[in-house]
Design an enzyme around this catalytic site. Structure first.
Site, PDB file in Angstrom:
ATOM      1  N   LYS A  10       0.888  20.814  14.624  1.00 55.53           N
ATOM      2  CA  LYS A  10       2.208  20.188  14.703  1.00 55.53           C
ATOM      3  C   LYS A  10       3.302  21.240  14.940  1.00 55.53           C
ATOM      4  O   LYS A  10       3.050  22.450  14.784  1.00 55.53           O
ATOM      5  CB  LYS A  10       2.462  19.414  13.407  1.00 55.53           C
ATOM      6  CG  LYS A  10       1.519  18.216  13.205  1.00 55.53           C
ATOM      7  CD  LYS A  10       1.823  17.532  11.868  1.00 55.53           C
ATOM      8  CE  LYS A  10       0.966  16.298  11.635  1.00 55.53           C
ATOM      9  NZ  LYS A  10       1.318  15.640  10.340  1.00 55.53           N
ATOM     10  N   TYR A  50       1.368   7.378  15.687  1.00 57.65           N
ATOM     11  CA  TYR A  50       1.605   7.031  14.280  1.00 57.65           C
ATOM     12  C   TYR A  50       1.890   5.545  14.100  1.00 57.65           C
ATOM     13  O   TYR A  50       2.565   5.165  13.141  1.00 57.65           O
ATOM     14  CB  TYR A  50       2.750   7.883  13.728  1.00 57.65           C
ATOM     15  CG  TYR A  50       2.323   9.282  13.342  1.00 57.65           C
ATOM     16  CD1 TYR A  50       1.165   9.501  12.587  1.00 57.65           C
ATOM     17  CD2 TYR A  50       3.073  10.391  13.724  1.00 57.65           C
ATOM     18  CE1 TYR A  50       0.764  10.782  12.228  1.00 57.65           C
ATOM     19  CE2 TYR A  50       2.683  11.682  13.359  1.00 57.65           C
ATOM     20  CZ  TYR A  50       1.516  11.864  12.610  1.00 57.65           C
ATOM     21  OH  TYR A  50       1.130  13.134  12.243  1.00 57.65           O
ATOM     22  N   PHE A  58       9.925   6.587   6.280  1.00 55.38           N
ATOM     23  CA  PHE A  58      10.028   7.912   6.909  1.00 55.38           C
ATOM     24  C   PHE A  58       9.563   7.919   8.367  1.00 55.38           C
ATOM     25  O   PHE A  58       9.437   8.975   8.976  1.00 55.38           O
ATOM     26  CB  PHE A  58       9.223   8.940   6.096  1.00 55.38           C
ATOM     27  CG  PHE A  58       7.768   8.585   5.891  1.00 55.38           C
ATOM     28  CD1 PHE A  58       6.826   8.861   6.876  1.00 55.38           C
ATOM     29  CD2 PHE A  58       7.339   7.972   4.716  1.00 55.38           C
ATOM     30  CE1 PHE A  58       5.485   8.541   6.688  1.00 55.38           C
ATOM     31  CE2 PHE A  58       6.000   7.651   4.528  1.00 55.38           C
ATOM     32  CZ  PHE A  58       5.069   7.927   5.523  1.00 55.38           C
ATOM     33  N   ARG A  91     -11.063  17.197   8.156  1.00 53.64           N
ATOM     34  CA  ARG A  91     -10.160  16.638   7.131  1.00 53.64           C
ATOM     35  C   ARG A  91     -10.247  17.451   5.833  1.00 53.64           C
ATOM     36  O   ARG A  91      -9.255  17.689   5.172  1.00 53.64           O
ATOM     37  CB  ARG A  91     -10.514  15.185   6.817  1.00 53.64           C
ATOM     38  CG  ARG A  91     -10.247  14.181   7.922  1.00 53.64           C
ATOM     39  CD  ARG A  91      -8.812  13.801   8.090  1.00 53.64           C
ATOM     40  NE  ARG A  91      -8.212  13.105   6.974  1.00 53.64           N
ATOM     41  CZ  ARG A  91      -6.971  12.607   7.000  1.00 53.64           C
ATOM     42  NH1 ARG A  91      -6.223  12.728   8.099  1.00 53.64           N
ATOM     43  NH2 ARG A  91      -6.469  12.007   5.960  1.00 53.64           N
ATOM     44  N   THR A  97      -2.793  14.958   2.440  1.00 56.17           N
ATOM     45  CA  THR A  97      -1.600  14.685   3.253  1.00 56.17           C
ATOM     46  C   THR A  97      -0.365  15.377   2.671  1.00 56.17           C
ATOM     47  O   THR A  97       0.421  15.979   3.413  1.00 56.17           O
ATOM     48  CB  THR A  97      -1.381  13.153   3.308  1.00 56.17           C
ATOM     49  OG1 THR A  97      -2.575  12.544   3.791  1.00 56.17           O
ATOM     50  CG2 THR A  97      -0.216  12.814   4.215  1.00 56.17           C
ATOM     51  N   ARG A 108      -3.388  22.749   4.768  1.00 57.46           N
ATOM     52  CA  ARG A 108      -2.095  22.180   4.367  1.00 57.46           C
ATOM     53  C   ARG A 108      -1.616  22.797   3.048  1.00 57.46           C
ATOM     54  O   ARG A 108      -0.420  23.005   2.856  1.00 57.46           O
ATOM     55  CB  ARG A 108      -2.220  20.661   4.249  1.00 57.46           C
ATOM     56  CG  ARG A 108      -2.317  19.985   5.627  1.00 57.46           C
ATOM     57  CD  ARG A 108      -2.759  18.540   5.508  1.00 57.46           C
ATOM     58  NE  ARG A 108      -2.533  17.792   6.746  1.00 57.46           N
ATOM     59  CZ  ARG A 108      -2.815  16.505   6.874  1.00 57.46           C
ATOM     60  NH1 ARG A 108      -3.352  15.823   5.868  1.00 57.46           N
ATOM     61  NH2 ARG A 108      -2.566  15.884   8.022  1.00 57.46           N
ATOM     62  N   ASN A 121       3.059  19.270   7.283  1.00 52.72           N
ATOM     63  CA  ASN A 121       1.736  19.732   6.852  1.00 52.72           C
ATOM     64  C   ASN A 121       0.928  20.379   7.983  1.00 52.72           C
ATOM     65  O   ASN A 121      -0.288  20.435   7.922  1.00 52.72           O
ATOM     66  CB  ASN A 121       0.981  18.588   6.169  1.00 52.72           C
ATOM     67  CG  ASN A 121       0.946  17.332   7.018  1.00 52.72           C
ATOM     68  OD1 ASN A 121       1.221  17.395   8.214  1.00 52.72           O
ATOM     69  ND2 ASN A 121       0.604  16.202   6.422  1.00 52.72           N
ATOM     70  N   HIS A 124      -2.545  17.776  12.297  1.00 52.01           N
ATOM     71  CA  HIS A 124      -3.052  16.403  12.272  1.00 52.01           C
ATOM     72  C   HIS A 124      -4.559  16.442  12.479  1.00 52.01           C
ATOM     73  O   HIS A 124      -5.054  17.239  13.272  1.00 52.01           O
ATOM     74  CB  HIS A 124      -2.434  15.566  13.403  1.00 52.01           C
ATOM     75  CG  HIS A 124      -3.180  14.280  13.608  1.00 52.01           C
ATOM     76  ND1 HIS A 124      -2.956  13.177  12.818  1.00 52.01           N
ATOM     77  CD2 HIS A 124      -4.190  13.943  14.451  1.00 52.01           C
ATOM     78  CE1 HIS A 124      -3.790  12.209  13.181  1.00 52.01           C
ATOM     79  NE2 HIS A 124      -4.546  12.652  14.177  1.00 52.01           N
ATOM     80  N   GLU A 135      -7.091   7.990  19.317  1.00 51.06           N
ATOM     81  CA  GLU A 135      -6.196   9.139  19.452  1.00 51.06           C
ATOM     82  C   GLU A 135      -6.617  10.060  20.603  1.00 51.06           C
ATOM     83  O   GLU A 135      -5.772  10.542  21.357  1.00 51.06           O
ATOM     84  CB  GLU A 135      -6.184   9.930  18.138  1.00 51.06           C
ATOM     85  CG  GLU A 135      -5.551   9.161  16.991  1.00 51.06           C
ATOM     86  CD  GLU A 135      -5.720   9.842  15.633  1.00 51.06           C
ATOM     87  OE1 GLU A 135      -5.216   9.295  14.646  1.00 51.06           O
ATOM     88  OE2 GLU A 135      -6.350  10.921  15.558  1.00 51.06           O
TER      89      GLU A 135
HETATM   90  P1  IDP Z   1      -2.742  12.180   7.351  1.00 50.59           P
HETATM   91  O1  IDP Z   1      -1.954  13.046   8.318  1.00 50.59           O
HETATM   92  O2  IDP Z   1      -3.250  12.958   6.181  1.00 50.59           O
HETATM   93  O3  IDP Z   1      -3.830  11.372   8.034  1.00 50.59           O
HETATM   94  P2  IDP Z   1      -1.098   9.768   7.311  1.00 50.59           P
HETATM   95  O4  IDP Z   1      -0.985   8.796   6.183  1.00 50.59           O
HETATM   96  O5  IDP Z   1      -1.808   9.346   8.544  1.00 50.59           O
HETATM   97  O6  IDP Z   1      -1.712  11.126   6.705  1.00 50.59           O
HETATM   98  O7  IDP Z   1       0.399  10.202   7.662  1.00 50.59           O
HETATM   99  C1  IDP Z   1       0.700  10.841   8.874  1.00 50.59           C
HETATM  100  C2  IDP Z   1       1.725  11.927   8.599  1.00 50.59           C
HETATM  101  O8  IDP Z   1       2.932  11.336   8.080  1.00 50.59           O
HETATM  102  C3  IDP Z   1       1.337  12.926   7.528  1.00 50.59           C
HETATM  103  O9  IDP Z   1       0.506  13.963   8.031  1.00 50.59           O
HETATM  104  C4  IDP Z   1       2.675  13.460   7.069  1.00 50.59           C
HETATM  105  O10 IDP Z   1       3.222  14.415   7.984  1.00 50.59           O
HETATM  106  C5  IDP Z   1       3.528  12.193   7.107  1.00 50.59           C
HETATM  107  N1  IDP Z   1       3.523  11.457   5.842  1.00 50.59           N
HETATM  108  C6  IDP Z   1       2.562  10.615   5.386  1.00 50.59           C
HETATM  109  N2  IDP Z   1       2.891  10.074   4.198  1.00 50.59           N
HETATM  110  C7  IDP Z   1       4.099  10.586   3.883  1.00 50.59           C
HETATM  111  C8  IDP Z   1       4.990  10.395   2.755  1.00 50.59           C
HETATM  112  O11 IDP Z   1       4.720   9.638   1.810  1.00 50.59           O
HETATM  113  N3  IDP Z   1       6.155  11.105   2.798  1.00 50.59           N
HETATM  114  C9  IDP Z   1       6.487  11.933   3.806  1.00 50.59           C
HETATM  115  N4  IDP Z   1       5.699  12.134   4.880  1.00 50.59           N
HETATM  116  C10 IDP Z   1       4.515  11.477   4.925  1.00 50.59           C
HETATM  117 MG    MG Z   2      -3.579   9.911   9.476  1.00 53.98          MG
END
Ligand code: IDP
Ligand code: MG
Length: 166
Positions: A10, A50, A58, A91, A97, A108, A121, A124, A135
Site C-alpha cells: 500500500k 474494497y 471509514f 495472511r 488487520t 503489519r 497496515n 493487502h 481481486e
Molecule cells: P484485511 O486488510 O486484514 O483483509 P479488511 O477488513 O478487508 O482487512 O479491511 C481492509 C482494510 O481496511 C484494512 O487493511 C485496513 O487498512 C482498513 N480497515 C479495516 N478495518 C478497519 C477499522 O476498523 N478501522 C480503520 N481501518 C480499517
Molecule cells: Mg480484506
C-alpha cells in the site's frame, strides 16, 4: 493446496521505503511471485477492491488511502504470489488487520500504524480463494501473469487504440 493470492504494498509501504523489507519477509514463505507491477489505482478500482467495506464509516478514507491520497504518493505495488497454501501463509506473515493488535513480528505489527480513522497496515493480502480470484482479475490482465490461473477467452479488437513506443 496450490493457491494464488493478491498482495498489494500500500502507499504507506512505498512512501516509507518498506518494499524491500516486505518482499524479504514474504520470501520466507518460499512462494513464487508470478506477476508484479507498479500501479496507480483509480477510484473505480479502489472502490471495487474494497466493495465489501462500503457501508463502513471509514470507507471514503480507505479509498483515499489505497489511491495514495493520504500519502501524496499515488502508487502501489501489486503482485500475485503462488504456491502451497499461499492465502493463509501470506495472511499469517501479514498479521492482524489492526497493526496495534498484530503480532509484533508480523509485517503489519512491524511496520503498520493507526493514523486518523484508518489502519495504515502497509500491505493487502487476499482473504479467501473467491476473493483472491476476484481481486487478481481486478488488478491483472491474463497476459500480465506468467501462469494460466483462470479460464480466458480471446477477443480481437481491431479498433482499439493503444500507445506503443514511438
Ligand atoms: P484485511 O486488510 O486484514 O483483509 P479488511 O477488513 O478487508 O482487512 O479491511 C481492509 C482494510 O481496511 C484494512 O487493511 C485496513 O487498512 C482498513 N480497515 C479495516 N478495518 C478497519 C477499522 O476498523 N478501522 C480503520 N481501518 C480499517
Ligand atoms: Mg480484506
Amino acid at each position: 493446496m496450490l493457491q494464488q493470492t493478491l498482495v498489494v504494498v500500500k502507499p504507506d509501504g512505498l512512501v516509507r521505503s518498506l518494499t524491500g523489507n516486505i518482499l524479504t519477509r514474504l520470501s520466507e514463505t518460499k512462494l513464487e511471485i508470478i506477476a508484479a507491477k507498479m500501479a496507480r489505482p483509480s477510484r473505480a478500482l479502489a472502490v471495487k477492491h474494497y466493495q465489501h467495506l462500503k457501508e463502513k464509516p471509514f470507507f471514503e478514507e480507505l479509498i483515499q488511502y489505497l489511491m495514495g491520497e493520504l500519502h501524496d504518493r499515488r502508487k502501489v505495488m501489486a503482485m500475485v504470489y503462488w504456491g502451497e497454501d499461499a492465502i493463509a501463509r501470506v495472511r499469517q506473515l501479514a498479521g492482524a488487520t489492526n497493526p496495534e493488535q498484530a503480532e509484533p513480528t508480523s509485517i503489519r505489527g512491524s511496520y503498520g500504524r493507526v493514523r486518523g480513522g484508518i489502519f495504515e497496515n502497509v500491505i493487502h493480502a487476499s482473504e479467501s480463494e473467491p476473493e483472491a480470484e476476484r481481486e487478481i482479475k481486478l488488478w491483472f490482465q491474463p497476459d500480465e501473469i506468467i501462469m494460466d490461473l483462470y479460464p480466458t477467452t480471446a477477443v480481437t479488437r481491431a479498433s482499439v487504440t493503444q500507445r506503443v513506443w514511438a
